[in-house]
Design a protein around this motif. Sequence first.
Motif, PDB file in Angstrom:
ATOM      1  N   ALA A  59      15.571  -0.352   1.417  1.00 15.09           N
ATOM      2  CA  ALA A  59      14.762  -1.540   1.808  1.00 15.09           C
ATOM      3  C   ALA A  59      13.936  -1.040   1.973  1.00 15.09           C
ATOM      4  CB  ALA A  59      15.392  -2.689   2.440  1.00 15.09           C
ATOM      5  N   CYS A  60      12.996  -0.610   2.747  1.00 15.42           N
ATOM      6  CA  CYS A  60      11.952   0.372   3.040  1.00 15.42           C
ATOM      7  C   CYS A  60      11.291   1.018   1.329  1.00 15.42           C
ATOM      8  CB  CYS A  60      12.041   0.632   4.077  1.00 15.42           C
ATOM      9  SG  CYS A  60      12.900   0.405   5.775  1.00 15.42           S
ATOM     10  N   VAL A  61      11.930   1.645   0.656  1.00 10.54           N
ATOM     11  CA  VAL A  61      11.459   2.165  -0.159  1.00 10.54           C
ATOM     12  C   VAL A  61      10.043   1.142  -1.143  1.00 10.54           C
ATOM     13  CG1 VAL A  61      12.113   3.128  -2.541  1.00 10.54           C
ATOM     14  CG2 VAL A  61      13.454   3.320  -0.787  1.00 10.54           C
ATOM     15  N   ALA A  62      10.323   0.234  -1.461  1.00 16.32           N
ATOM     16  CA  ALA A  62       9.227  -0.650  -2.465  1.00 16.32           C
ATOM     17  C   ALA A  62       8.170  -0.880  -1.155  1.00 16.32           C
ATOM     18  CB  ALA A  62      10.393  -1.760  -2.845  1.00 16.32           C
ATOM     19  N   PRO A  63       8.558  -1.046  -0.057  1.00 16.48           N
ATOM     20  CA  PRO A  63       6.953  -1.791   0.625  1.00 16.48           C
ATOM     21  C   PRO A  63       6.580   0.104   0.840  1.00 16.48           C
ATOM     22  CG  PRO A  63       8.603  -2.035   1.621  1.00 16.48           C
ATOM     23  CD  PRO A  63       9.590  -1.868   0.728  1.00 16.48           C
ATOM     24  N   GLY A 105      -8.167  -8.094   5.088  1.00 19.80           N
ATOM     25  CA  GLY A 105      -7.827  -6.897   4.732  1.00 19.80           C
ATOM     26  C   GLY A 105      -6.313  -6.355   4.909  1.00 19.80           C
ATOM     27  N   LEU A 106      -6.135  -7.054   5.909  1.00 17.39           N
ATOM     28  CA  LEU A 106      -4.755  -6.220   6.744  1.00 17.39           C
ATOM     29  C   LEU A 106      -3.619  -6.896   5.888  1.00 17.39           C
ATOM     30  CD1 LEU A 106      -3.680  -4.096   8.910  1.00 17.39           C
ATOM     31  CD2 LEU A 106      -4.039  -5.899  10.356  1.00 17.39           C
ATOM     32  N   THR A 107      -3.935  -8.719   5.496  1.00 15.62           N
ATOM     33  CA  THR A 107      -2.713  -9.722   5.332  1.00 15.62           C
ATOM     34  C   THR A 107      -2.566  -8.940   3.455  1.00 15.62           C
ATOM     35  OG1 THR A 107      -3.596 -11.476   5.895  1.00 15.62           O
ATOM     36  CG2 THR A 107      -2.354 -11.960   3.895  1.00 15.62           C
ATOM     37  N   PHE A 108      -3.248  -8.094   2.800  1.00 14.07           N
ATOM     38  CA  PHE A 108      -3.273  -7.817   1.709  1.00 14.07           C
ATOM     39  C   PHE A 108      -2.457  -6.682   1.453  1.00 14.07           C
ATOM     40  CE2 PHE A 108      -5.845 -11.401   0.117  1.00 14.07           C
ATOM     41  CZ  PHE A 108      -5.081 -11.672  -1.682  1.00 14.07           C
ATOM     42  N   LEU A 109      -2.904  -6.014   2.275  1.00 17.57           N
ATOM     43  CA  LEU A 109      -2.192  -4.171   2.535  1.00 17.57           C
ATOM     44  C   LEU A 109      -0.664  -4.268   3.222  1.00 17.57           C
ATOM     45  CD1 LEU A 109      -2.823  -0.867   2.697  1.00 17.57           C
ATOM     46  CD2 LEU A 109      -3.896  -1.873   4.781  1.00 17.57           C
ATOM     47  N   LEU A 110      -0.654  -5.050   3.856  1.00 23.90           N
ATOM     48  CA  LEU A 110       0.871  -4.834   4.496  1.00 23.90           C
ATOM     49  C   LEU A 110       1.339  -6.250   4.348  1.00 23.90           C
ATOM     50  CD1 LEU A 110      -0.173  -4.450   8.424  1.00 23.90           C
ATOM     51  CD2 LEU A 110       0.663  -2.860   6.042  1.00 23.90           C
ATOM     52  N   GLY A 111       0.756  -7.388   3.870  1.00 24.77           N
ATOM     53  CA  GLY A 111       1.718  -8.527   3.434  1.00 24.77           C
ATOM     54  C   GLY A 111       2.580  -8.594   2.257  1.00 24.77           C
ATOM     55  N   PRO A 112       2.206  -7.613   1.170  1.00 22.02           N
ATOM     56  CA  PRO A 112       3.167  -7.641  -0.297  1.00 22.02           C
ATOM     57  C   PRO A 112       4.330  -7.045   0.076  1.00 22.02           C
ATOM     58  CG  PRO A 112       1.254  -7.843  -1.004  1.00 22.02           C
ATOM     59  CD  PRO A 112       0.868  -7.658   0.675  1.00 22.02           C
ATOM     60  N   GLY A 113       4.050  -5.895   1.155  1.00 19.80           N
ATOM     61  CA  GLY A 113       5.527  -4.718   1.869  1.00 19.80           C
ATOM     62  C   GLY A 113       5.684  -5.919   2.389  1.00 19.80           C
ATOM     63  N   LEU A 114       6.000  -7.038   3.659  1.00 15.52           N
ATOM     64  CA  LEU A 114       6.743  -6.930   4.328  1.00 15.52           C
ATOM     65  C   LEU A 114       7.229  -7.992   3.123  1.00 15.52           C
ATOM     66  CD1 LEU A 114       4.956  -8.582   7.529  1.00 15.52           C
ATOM     67  CD2 LEU A 114       6.284  -6.787   7.135  1.00 15.52           C
ATOM     68  N   VAL A 115       7.072  -9.249   2.063  1.00 15.95           N
ATOM     69  CA  VAL A 115       7.845  -9.660   1.180  1.00 15.95           C
ATOM     70  C   VAL A 115       9.431  -8.821   0.426  1.00 15.95           C
ATOM     71  CG1 VAL A 115       7.716 -10.850  -0.799  1.00 15.95           C
ATOM     72  CG2 VAL A 115       5.796 -11.133   0.713  1.00 15.95           C
ATOM     73  N   LEU A 116       8.205  -7.104  -0.060  1.00 16.82           N
ATOM     74  CA  LEU A 116       9.593  -6.658  -0.549  1.00 16.82           C
ATOM     75  C   LEU A 116      10.748  -5.721   0.482  1.00 16.82           C
ATOM     76  CD1 LEU A 116       7.036  -4.423  -2.929  1.00 16.82           C
ATOM     77  CD2 LEU A 116       8.363  -5.915  -3.409  1.00 16.82           C
ATOM     78  N   LEU A 117       9.815  -5.551   1.398  1.00 18.55           N
ATOM     79  CA  LEU A 117      11.504  -5.593   2.593  1.00 18.55           C
ATOM     80  C   LEU A 117      12.258  -6.528   2.696  1.00 18.55           C
ATOM     81  CD1 LEU A 117      12.128  -3.576   4.631  1.00 18.55           C
ATOM     82  CD2 LEU A 117      10.730  -4.788   6.328  1.00 18.55           C
ATOM     83  N   VAL A 118      11.653  -8.032   2.452  1.00 22.44           N
ATOM     84  CA  VAL A 118      12.471  -9.147   2.874  1.00 22.44           C
ATOM     85  C   VAL A 118      13.489  -9.100   1.620  1.00 22.44           C
ATOM     86  CG1 VAL A 118      12.956 -11.321   3.331  1.00 22.44           C
ATOM     87  CG2 VAL A 118      10.874 -10.282   4.497  1.00 22.44           C
ATOM     88  N   LEU A 119      12.732  -9.032   0.465  1.00 21.98           N
ATOM     89  CA  LEU A 119      13.521  -8.750  -1.007  1.00 21.98           C
ATOM     90  C   LEU A 119      14.389  -7.894  -0.466  1.00 21.98           C
ATOM     91  CD1 LEU A 119      10.895 -10.060  -3.131  1.00 21.98           C
ATOM     92  CD2 LEU A 119      12.690 -11.195  -2.135  1.00 21.98           C
TER      93      LEU A 119
END
Length: 310
Positions: A108-112, A52-66
């Motif tokens: 960069a934090c807006v999307a995450p 659950g934590l992976t799906f909750l935070l994982g995409p946010g971290l990817v969006l931050l990197v992007l």
Amino acid sequence: MDNFQTVLRFFMNQKATIGYSFMALLTIGGERIFSMVSFQCPCNHDQNFAYGLTFLLGPGLVLLVLGLFFSSRLWRLYTGCCLNPIKLCPRGNCFNCLKVFVKIFTGACVAPIMWLCVALLNGTFYECAVSGLDDNLVVDLFCKNKTLMCREELARVPCSKSKLPSDENMELLLMFRAQSQILGWCIIIISAVLGLLGTCYTNCRSKVSYLQLTFWKRYVEKEKEQFDTFAMEYASKLAERNLKSFFENRDPEIFPFPNHKAWEEISALYTFSKSEQYYSTLQRYVERDDRDYSPEKRPVMELEHGIEMS
């Protein structure tokens, strides 16, 4: 025609708002797709929290990197700093460099943050993650005044496969969802308040008036548009000149081109100063009295450090 220009001008003036709205719609759509298509809570104590934590935070971290990857301000500041570290803090102003990094990271934090808020308001990922916690305080909070079976079946609640009575199972689900939505709204409120305070502080400390600041933003946008146009035209002319020289087997024509120092100076990030009332590093460079007009002998890039263009 006038009406069309009025509408176009309105959309150009509101392009930041439209961009954030479009980003929010994409975030909502992406979260729904993740929830319905790829997310399947394993419903066991060993995997629920990590999954659950992976799906909750994982995409946010990817969006931050992007967001950092596609930040032109970051690359404008960072490019070449390994060979010339002083570029990070020109004139020894490290505090200003830190402020720039904070602005870049904040943008960069807006999307995450959007992703995290949407995911928490939906509650699916949070339900799975929290139900897998083995911490006694958490379990006691959810299973207070309930049977001992609640502790054993808590991880199965998100899948509706627990052996608990249906009303008790629904009560736990509603509790998970309520907590998730409360966290989501807390993040939204905190982000909105911090954004307002940051904007107020920035405007309060501004060295120029509101109208001049608005003009400055318009000028930077137009300069970037014109730079892209000029760069495209000059790149085409240089390519045409080199190809003519190659195919016609003759010396290339003289081609006026800014020298390396000029490129370095206009590539630096600009901070407004009352002693130098320019609107960009480009304007500051072209209006300098001691400007170096000597062109590059040859419009080429030095590849001594292994830089390759493909």
